[in-house]
Every structure is written in C-alpha cells, then in structure tokens.
Design a protein around this motif. Structure first.
Motif, PDB file in Angstrom:
ATOM      1  N   ARG A 432       6.552  12.916  -0.080  1.00 58.61           N
ATOM      2  CA  ARG A 432       7.426  13.273  -1.208  1.00 58.61           C
ATOM      3  C   ARG A 432       7.196  12.380  -2.416  1.00 58.61           C
ATOM      4  NH1 ARG A 432      11.742  13.915   2.816  1.00 58.61           N
ATOM      5  NH2 ARG A 432      12.531  11.851   2.247  1.00 58.61           N
ATOM      6  N   GLY A 433       6.372  11.355  -2.236  1.00 55.98           N
ATOM      7  CA  GLY A 433       6.041  10.484  -3.367  1.00 55.98           C
ATOM      8  C   GLY A 433       6.874   9.225  -3.461  1.00 55.98           C
ATOM      9  N   VAL A 434       7.654   8.897  -2.423  1.00 62.00           N
ATOM     10  CA  VAL A 434       8.430   7.655  -2.434  1.00 62.00           C
ATOM     11  C   VAL A 434       7.464   6.482  -2.348  1.00 62.00           C
ATOM     12  CG1 VAL A 434      10.259   6.328  -1.321  1.00 62.00           C
ATOM     13  CG2 VAL A 434      10.343   8.832  -1.298  1.00 62.00           C
ATOM     14  N   SER A 435       7.590   5.558  -3.267  1.00 63.80           N
ATOM     15  CA  SER A 435       6.662   4.431  -3.363  1.00 63.80           C
ATOM     16  C   SER A 435       7.185   3.230  -2.580  1.00 63.80           C
ATOM     17  CB  SER A 435       6.448   4.037  -4.825  1.00 63.80           C
ATOM     18  OG  SER A 435       5.714   2.843  -4.919  1.00 63.80           O
ATOM     19  N   ILE A 436       6.386   2.731  -1.645  1.00 69.15           N
ATOM     20  CA  ILE A 436       6.788   1.547  -0.876  1.00 69.15           C
ATOM     21  C   ILE A 436       6.839   0.324  -1.780  1.00 69.15           C
ATOM     22  CG2 ILE A 436       6.149   0.027   1.029  1.00 69.15           C
ATOM     23  CD1 ILE A 436       4.864   2.398   2.393  1.00 69.15           C
ATOM     24  N   LYS A 437       5.886   0.214  -2.683  1.00 68.87           N
ATOM     25  CA  LYS A 437       5.813  -0.948  -3.573  1.00 68.87           C
ATOM     26  C   LYS A 437       7.089  -1.090  -4.397  1.00 68.87           C
ATOM     27  CE  LYS A 437       3.103  -2.842  -7.406  1.00 68.87           C
ATOM     28  NZ  LYS A 437       1.947  -2.617  -8.312  1.00 68.87           N
ATOM     29  N   ARG A 438       7.719   0.026  -4.691  1.00 74.30           N
ATOM     30  CA  ARG A 438       8.930  -0.004  -5.520  1.00 74.30           C
ATOM     31  C   ARG A 438      10.064  -0.762  -4.837  1.00 74.30           C
ATOM     32  NH1 ARG A 438      11.068   5.391  -8.451  1.00 74.30           N
ATOM     33  NH2 ARG A 438      12.553   4.426  -9.864  1.00 74.30           N
ATOM     34  N   TYR A 439      10.093  -0.710  -3.502  1.00 77.85           N
ATOM     35  CA  TYR A 439      11.157  -1.353  -2.742  1.00 77.85           C
ATOM     36  C   TYR A 439      10.693  -2.649  -2.097  1.00 77.85           C
ATOM     37  CZ  TYR A 439      12.902   3.386  -3.297  1.00 77.85           C
ATOM     38  OH  TYR A 439      13.296   4.580  -3.827  1.00 77.85           O
ATOM     39  N   ILE A 440       9.391  -2.768  -1.863  1.00 72.72           N
ATOM     40  CA  ILE A 440       8.842  -3.960  -1.227  1.00 72.72           C
ATOM     41  C   ILE A 440       7.715  -4.488  -2.109  1.00 72.72           C
ATOM     42  CG2 ILE A 440       7.823  -4.911   0.891  1.00 72.72           C
ATOM     43  CD1 ILE A 440       8.967  -2.553   2.393  1.00 72.72           C
ATOM     44  N   PRO A 441       8.025  -5.373  -3.035  1.00 70.06           N
ATOM     45  CA  PRO A 441       7.011  -5.862  -3.981  1.00 70.06           C
ATOM     46  C   PRO A 441       5.793  -6.474  -3.294  1.00 70.06           C
ATOM     47  CG  PRO A 441       9.215  -6.501  -4.693  1.00 70.06           C
ATOM     48  CD  PRO A 441       9.361  -5.925  -3.328  1.00 70.06           C
ATOM     49  N   THR A 442       5.976  -7.089  -2.126  1.00 66.67           N
ATOM     50  CA  THR A 442       4.841  -7.730  -1.448  1.00 66.67           C
ATOM     51  C   THR A 442       3.843  -6.704  -0.911  1.00 66.67           C
ATOM     52  OG1 THR A 442       6.110  -7.786   0.627  1.00 66.67           O
ATOM     53  CG2 THR A 442       6.197  -9.745  -0.793  1.00 66.67           C
ATOM     54  N   TYR A 443       4.184  -5.444  -0.954  1.00 64.24           N
ATOM     55  CA  TYR A 443       3.248  -4.415  -0.510  1.00 64.24           C
ATOM     56  C   TYR A 443       2.037  -4.345  -1.441  1.00 64.24           C
ATOM     57  CZ  TYR A 443       1.690   0.024   1.512  1.00 64.24           C
ATOM     58  OH  TYR A 443       0.960   1.009   2.143  1.00 64.24           O
ATOM     59  N   GLY A 444       2.256  -4.742  -2.680  1.00 60.96           N
ATOM     60  CA  GLY A 444       1.159  -4.838  -3.639  1.00 60.96           C
ATOM     61  C   GLY A 444       0.565  -3.487  -4.003  1.00 60.96           C
ATOM     62  N   ASP A 445      -0.737  -3.498  -4.221  1.00 63.75           N
ATOM     63  CA  ASP A 445      -1.453  -2.298  -4.669  1.00 63.75           C
ATOM     64  C   ASP A 445      -2.096  -1.538  -3.513  1.00 63.75           C
ATOM     65  OD1 ASP A 445      -0.801  -2.789  -7.347  1.00 63.75           O
ATOM     66  OD2 ASP A 445      -2.492  -4.168  -7.567  1.00 63.75           O
ATOM     67  N   ARG A 446      -1.581  -1.702  -2.322  1.00 67.60           N
ATOM     68  CA  ARG A 446      -2.128  -0.977  -1.183  1.00 67.60           C
ATOM     69  C   ARG A 446      -1.884   0.520  -1.341  1.00 67.60           C
ATOM     70  NH1 ARG A 446       0.075  -5.711   0.725  1.00 67.60           N
ATOM     71  NH2 ARG A 446      -1.211  -6.958   2.173  1.00 67.60           N
ATOM     72  N   GLU A 447      -2.679   1.301  -0.622  1.00 65.85           N
ATOM     73  CA  GLU A 447      -2.512   2.753  -0.664  1.00 65.85           C
ATOM     74  C   GLU A 447      -1.149   3.141  -0.116  1.00 65.85           C
ATOM     75  OE1 GLU A 447      -4.519   5.080  -1.901  1.00 65.85           O
ATOM     76  OE2 GLU A 447      -5.909   3.520  -2.596  1.00 65.85           O
ATOM     77  N   ASN A 448      -0.527   4.127  -0.746  1.00 61.42           N
ATOM     78  CA  ASN A 448       0.807   4.571  -0.333  1.00 61.42           C
ATOM     79  C   ASN A 448       0.679   5.704   0.692  1.00 61.42           C
ATOM     80  OD1 ASN A 448       3.687   4.037  -1.034  1.00 61.42           O
ATOM     81  ND2 ASN A 448       3.720   6.243  -1.395  1.00 61.42           N
ATOM     82  N   ASP A 449       0.042   5.372   1.827  1.00 63.32           N
ATOM     83  CA  ASP A 449      -0.133   6.370   2.882  1.00 63.32           C
ATOM     84  C   ASP A 449       0.278   5.769   4.225  1.00 63.32           C
ATOM     85  OD1 ASP A 449      -2.289   4.777   3.749  1.00 63.32           O
ATOM     86  OD2 ASP A 449      -3.718   5.938   2.580  1.00 63.32           O
ATOM     87  N   VAL A 450       0.388   6.622   5.236  1.00 60.78           N
ATOM     88  CA  VAL A 450       0.907   6.188   6.541  1.00 60.78           C
ATOM     89  C   VAL A 450       0.010   5.159   7.215  1.00 60.78           C
ATOM     90  CG1 VAL A 450       1.520   6.956   8.860  1.00 60.78           C
ATOM     91  CG2 VAL A 450       2.259   8.287   6.887  1.00 60.78           C
ATOM     92  N   PRO A 451      -1.326   5.362   7.312  1.00 66.12           N
ATOM     93  CA  PRO A 451      -2.160   4.355   7.982  1.00 66.12           C
ATOM     94  C   PRO A 451      -2.061   2.977   7.348  1.00 66.12           C
ATOM     95  CG  PRO A 451      -3.379   6.404   7.721  1.00 66.12           C
ATOM     96  CD  PRO A 451      -2.123   6.545   6.915  1.00 66.12           C
ATOM     97  N   THR A 452      -2.077   2.931   6.019  1.00 64.21           N
ATOM     98  CA  THR A 452      -1.990   1.641   5.335  1.00 64.21           C
ATOM     99  C   THR A 452      -0.607   1.020   5.521  1.00 64.21           C
ATOM    100  OG1 THR A 452      -3.543   2.469   3.677  1.00 64.21           O
ATOM    101  CG2 THR A 452      -2.327   0.473   3.126  1.00 64.21           C
ATOM    102  N   ALA A 453       0.433   1.854   5.410  1.00 71.33           N
ATOM    103  CA  ALA A 453       1.805   1.342   5.535  1.00 71.33           C
ATOM    104  C   ALA A 453       2.068   0.803   6.935  1.00 71.33           C
ATOM    105  CB  ALA A 453       2.800   2.439   5.187  1.00 71.33           C
ATOM    106  N   THR A 454       1.665   1.543   7.970  1.00 72.33           N
ATOM    107  CA  THR A 454       1.916   1.082   9.333  1.00 72.33           C
ATOM    108  C   THR A 454       1.133  -0.196   9.637  1.00 72.33           C
ATOM    109  OG1 THR A 454       0.199   2.629  10.100  1.00 72.33           O
ATOM    110  CG2 THR A 454       2.499   3.358  10.226  1.00 72.33           C
ATOM    111  N   LYS A 455      -0.081  -0.288   9.106  1.00 72.65           N
ATOM    112  CA  LYS A 455      -0.864  -1.523   9.290  1.00 72.65           C
ATOM    113  C   LYS A 455      -0.162  -2.706   8.640  1.00 72.65           C
ATOM    114  CE  LYS A 455      -5.453  -3.502   8.424  1.00 72.65           C
ATOM    115  NZ  LYS A 455      -6.800  -3.251   7.837  1.00 72.65           N
TER     116      LYS A 455
END
Length: 513
Positions: A432-455
C-alpha cells in the motif's frame, strides 16, 4: 444433674468394635445382606487402592514435561500459534471443540458489521448538520485491533479530500441491519457468565479500542468494547463451559436445546445477509473506512469477505476459520500436549499469558521452571501505537520486551525461539506504500520491501540478544504468518525438534554434536 456417663466394664473393650458389632437380634437374612454389603465395600476399597497404586507407579515412571512459555505483547499471535500446535499435536481434542467456534466466528462477523454501522451513524449525523467530517486525530484505527498509526500527515491528506456523500440507501442499510446489535449481545451472552459469577468462566465485555470522535475536541475519545473470556482451561474450557451453560438454559425453558439456541442467531444473520454484503461492498462506505484508517483486512477475526460461505445453516468452521477467529482471553492459559513417537510418555505443556501491560506481572512465576520461550514479535506493527500508551510505538515496545527477556538472569538456561510474526500484514502494508523509514529512521535508505524489511528486523533482534544476553546462546528466528496453518505447522515441527533436543542435552541424555 446431668446423666451419668456410661463406663466400660473393661479397659480392653474397643468402643469402635462395640459400635461395629452386628445387632444382637440380627436375623440370618439380615446377616447375609450385611455381609454382602461389607464384601462389596471392601471390593470397592481394594479397587481404589489398586488404582492409586497404579497411578503412583505411572507418575514415578513419567518423565518431566517440557514446559514452553509463549510471550509477546497483546495481539502478537500467541493464541493463534497455540491453535496451530493443537491442530498438529492434539487432533482429537481439536476436532471435538472445533464446532464450538461457530458462535465465535459469527460474533467476529457481526461485531465488524456493527463497528461499521457505528461509524456510519456518526457520518450520517454529521451530514444532517452539513458539517464535513473531520478525520480523527489518532488517524489510523484497526477496527478490531488496539493499534493506531503514528502518522499525522495522513490526516492532512484525508482532511483535504472531498466530503463523503451519504443517501437514503445508507440510512436504509443502517435500519435494516439494526437487529445485528441484538445478535451480538446474544452471542456474547451465550459465551459470557452473568456479572455476579466468579467461577473463572467468561467475563463481560471490556474497554478495548479507543477512537477519536469525528469532529470532537482533541483528546476526547469514544471507547468501544471487545468481548473476552476468563478461562483457566483456555479456549477449550471457555467454549465447553459455554455449551454446557447453553444446554442448561435451554433445559430451564422447557424443550429446545443448545443447537436450537445457536441457530437463532444464524437465522437473523441470514435475513440480513444481502444487506451485510451490500454494506461491505458499498463504495462510499469503503471510502469512509479508508478515510478513518479502519483497515478490517489487517485485523484479527476478519470474515467480511466470507459472508456467502459463513452465513449458511449448514456452516461448520474449518481449521482455517478457527485459526483466524478472534476470542480474547484474560489470564494464563495452560495447554498440555502428549508426545508421540520416540518421545511417547513425555508431555509438553504450553502457557499462553496475556500480553497487555497489566498482565505482564503474571509472567514471572512461569520463568522459574520453564524449558523454553517462544517469543512472538509482530513486525507489521512498526507504524502503530500501543493501546495502553499512545506515545509508545508497538514495535519499540516489542524491542523492550525482548531486551527484558534476553537479559533476565532467571532465563539464562532457557532456550529462546523468536517468531517474527504477521509477515502477511507487513507485505500488505508495504504494497500500500507505507514507508518503514517514516516510522523507523534507522531503517535508512533500504528498499521498502518484505525481504529487506524482514532481514533488517531480524538483525535488530539478533543484535539485541548479543548485546543484552547474560550468556551466549544460539539465535533461532523464524518468519511466520500464524494464520497460514500449513506453513506454520512446518515451522512448529522444526521448533519442536530443536526444543526437544535441547531438553535432552540438558538432561544429559544426548551428547551435543
């Protein structure tokens, strides 16, 4: 003066023998009957003694159970994991109780409809005063969840959108679906003990979700309720108790039975079936829910897409339905699982403890002799707030719980298994386009997809264990979607093997590789 106390002529006379002596005027027939009764009593006594001896011998041979504690915040998926264990390892008990979940599934469905009707009533009231409905300050609400989003900018977008247009059709739908409010109350009453009961049975509805009243002053909240049960025997005890109570009530009325009472709710829902479908598929209603962030698809107990299948006189819950059904329980629930195969004779005992902050004080007594902990971390909650503390991010609360567990000296010898749960909801949010970086700044510029997020999330938990654990221990983590029974069962089989091997090694019955 009182009567003189009788004295025995000899100190050798046993008073009990005197009392047990047969009557002096006993006839031969009476004597025969007495001797038969005494022989039967002796036979029963000997049988009880033998049964006690056998059970005592069995207990002495029985190996100590493997105790597993499920930990995690409220709505992390602990009860769903227990259901998966029951499907895999307690099929008989599961099959016996599955039909009892029919009322719970219907309650989940009806409650979702009534939540929509509540919001629709507010919108209709506002439209009558020609005031454009303002978005809630708390923004995102999962309709049957306690979570609210942390985003404030989304409300700005919603507030700039065009006003919703409701017509006579919506008023008619609200009117025709009105009987479902009584159905919800009846279903809850069927599972719920009277207020003055204090027998550990189900309890009344309790405040669960807070949502901002549309157009209300900031901080002023309207409180909704979620039904819960208090059962010392878990879901099986709660539903079994409810069915027994339904039979008792049916008997008091004279005639009828529990099944007839259960079908009363279904008949009313059947009469409203087309209107339920129309309400859920209505474009304006869906826009209203989206504007207020009421994302039913992500909430536990969501069955609005299954109305055609569920609302039927012949409906019987499937395993998948029961796994998805939401029945909130309070207190610590205990679930025994007998082992099969090479470990036959050994028992597993799982403890499901409440995850709300007010329930966490009940965790510590179970730390003393537990063999393993399965920690449920819902990684889809990175954009949600904690119910008990709206200033706390739910994922941050999970981090704090994990740190407390790995750093506890009481748990130094306990095997820890981490389930990164609700991966399906995480995927839907990212799509849906919810950005992880918006809520977790330490996520940085990583890809906003499931494999990257779960890693990323897995690394966070692993680093916390490495930093805060008082002893070195292996890090076991699994990506789970608890409502996916097939995949979860495979994961549980692997976890079960790991925990059993660890238990045997600590008992010096198996040498580590």
């Amino acid at each position: 003066m009182g009567k003189a106390t009788p004295k025995y002529e000899s100190a050798d006379v046993d008073p009990l023998a005197v009392l047990a002596a047969p009557p002096r005027d006993e006839t031969p027939q009476q004597r025969a009957e007495r001797e038969r009764a005494e022989a039967e009593a002796k036979r029963v006594s000997d049988s009880i003694d033998e049964q006690i001896r056998v059970e005592k011998a069995a207990r002495s041979k029985r190996r100590a159970p493997v105790k597993v504690l499920l930990l995690g915040q409220s709505e992390s998926g602990k009860s769903t994991i227990v259901k998966n264990f029951q499907i895999a390892y307690a099929q008989n008990a599961w099959a016996e109780q599955r039909a009892s979940w029919r009322s719970v599934v219907l309650l989940n469905l009806v409650r979702s409809v009534n939540i929509i009707l509540d919001q629709l009533a507010r919108e209709l009231a506002i439209s009558r005063t020609t005031i454009t409905p303002a978005p809630p300050a708390s923004l995102r609400l999962h309709a049957s969840s306690s979570a609210t989003s942390l985003s404030d900018s989304e409300s700005d977008v919603r507030s700039q959108s065009s006003p919703l247009r409701f017509g006579e059709r919506h008023k008619l739908l609200a009117l025709r679906l009105g009987p479902l409010r009584r159905v919800q109350a009846d279903l809850e009453r069927r599972l719920c003990a009277p207020p003055d009961d204090d027998d550990g049975g189900p309890g009344p509805a309790t405040p669960f979700v807070e949502m901002e009243a549309a157009g209300a002053a900031p901080g002023r909240r309207r409180r909704t309720h979620e039904f819960f049960v208090r059962s010392r025997a878990g879901w099986k005890g709660a539903l079994g108790w409810a069915m027994t109570r339904a039979r008792t009530r049916a008997g008091r009325r004279g005639g009828g039975n529990a099944e007839d009472e259960a079908d009363e709710a279904m008949e009313v829902i059947l009469g409203c079936k087309e209107d339920v479908v129309a309400l859920w598929k209505d474009a304006t209603v869906r826009a209203m829910l989206a504007r207020h962030g009421m994302e039913f698809e992500d909430a536990p107990g969501f069955f609005l897409d299954d109305v055609d299948r569920i609302v039927s006189r012949s409906y019987a819950p499937s395993d998948a339905d029961v796994v998805r059904a939401r029945l909130r329980t309070l207190g610590v629930q205990e679930y025994p699982f007998p082992c099969t195969g090479p470990q036959a004779g050994r028992e597993w005992v799982m403890y499901d403890v409440g995850g709300a902050r007010s329930c966490r004080s009940a965790w510590y007594p179970y730390f003393m002799d537990v063999n393993a902990i399965i920690f449920l971390a819902p990684i889809s909650v990175f954009d949600e707030r904690l119910e008990e503390d709206p200033t706390m991010n739910r994922l941050e609360d999970t981090y704090l719980l994990w740190k407390a567990v790995v750093s506890s000296k009481l748990l130094q010898k306990v095997q820890l298994i981490l389930f990164l749960n609700k991966c399906d909801i995480l995927q839907r949010k990212l799509e849906r386009g919810v950005s992880i970086k918006r809520y977790i700044p330490t996520y940085g510029d990583r890809e906003n997809d499931v494999p990257t997020a779960t890693k990323y999330f897995r690394k966070q938990f692993r680093d916390m264990m490495k930093k805060h654990s008082t002893v070195q221990r292996p890090f076991y983590s699994y990506l789970t979607t608890a409502i996916d029974t097939k995949t979860t069962t495979q994961t549980l089989a692997t976890v079960r093997e790991i925990l059993m091997r660890d238990h045997l090694e600590k008992a010096d019955l198996l040498q580590p590789l």
